[in-house]
Design a protein around this motif. Sequence first.
Motif, short mmCIF file in Angstrom:
data_model
loop_
_atom_site.label_atom_id
_atom_site.label_comp_id
_atom_site.label_asym_id
_atom_site.label_seq_id
_atom_site.Cartn_x
_atom_site.Cartn_y
_atom_site.Cartn_z
N ILE A 1 0.88 -1.17 0.00
CA ILE A 1 0.00 0.00 0.00
C ILE A 1 0.91 1.21 0.00
N LEU A 2 0.98 1.88 -1.13
CA LEU A 2 1.97 2.94 -1.32
C LEU A 2 1.56 4.25 -0.66
N ASP A 3 0.27 4.54 -0.73
CA ASP A 3 -0.27 5.74 -0.08
C ASP A 3 -1.78 5.53 0.06
N ALA A 4 -2.50 6.61 0.26
CA ALA A 4 -3.93 6.50 0.54
C ALA A 4 -4.76 6.07 -0.65
N SER A 5 -4.16 5.97 -1.84
CA SER A 5 -4.97 5.61 -3.00
C SER A 5 -4.25 4.77 -4.05
N SER A 6 -3.09 4.22 -3.73
CA SER A 6 -2.38 3.41 -4.73
C SER A 6 -1.72 2.20 -4.08
N SER A 7 -1.60 1.13 -4.88
CA SER A 7 -1.05 -0.13 -4.36
C SER A 7 -0.27 -0.84 -5.45
N ARG A 8 0.53 -1.82 -5.01
CA ARG A 8 1.27 -2.67 -5.92
C ARG A 8 1.20 -4.10 -5.40
#
Length: 233
Positions: free
Chosen positions: A162-169
């Motif tokens: 979870i990279l930040d509040a709205s993006s993931s990998r």
Amino acid sequence: AVVVASAVSCGRLLLATSCGGFCDALAPLRRAAAGRRRSGSPPTTPAATPAVAAAVGRRASGDRGLAYFDVYEKGQFLELLNRARDSGEERSMGDEEKIQRQVSFLELQPPVERPAESPRLVGTWQLAFGGVGRALQIEPAKALMKDKANAGARVESVTLEILDASSSRTTISLAKPDGGVESVVQESTFKTNSKADILDEAAGFRRYLKLKYLDDDLLILQGRGPTEVYQRV
């Protein structure tokens, strides 16, 4: 109410329900017996639900089912999750069932409200449990395994960042029969709902995940398949 987990307290078999409360699985038998004593009626066998019948059977056989109804402290639960990884051996079916039951208990009392907005969610999580009898084959991994190029491969690891509040990998590593390892990486943005307990991916594997539990060490998600348990790494 739907029974999701069980425990033993003060000699009584308690069933945790989906509404978050507990009911005494033998209560129907106790009430029937009390009614007969008041009325002076001869003993009869009241109708029993499957859960009650199973409880009565265990008591009649002398099996208290303590191994079945163990509720672990968090440290013990993490140890159980890590046991197979540390030993290099596959989990036994018994251990997998214990994990699944403990997950049901954890989901009853999530420590974080609106988890999709919590700073605790940001970080790297590795899949530790993907369901009884499923190893790490969550839905995206199963889709990859259907590709003929991946015939005979096994899922070695699944990592969710979870990279930040709205993006993931999401990274899924497959161990190939020839000894090689192939990693499939998908990035996505996601949005949540009004309760902030959903991760709805707009791209990548396009998963729709419910956040069932989140703390500093554990993340429990529910997608289309069984519950997924992740540990922070």
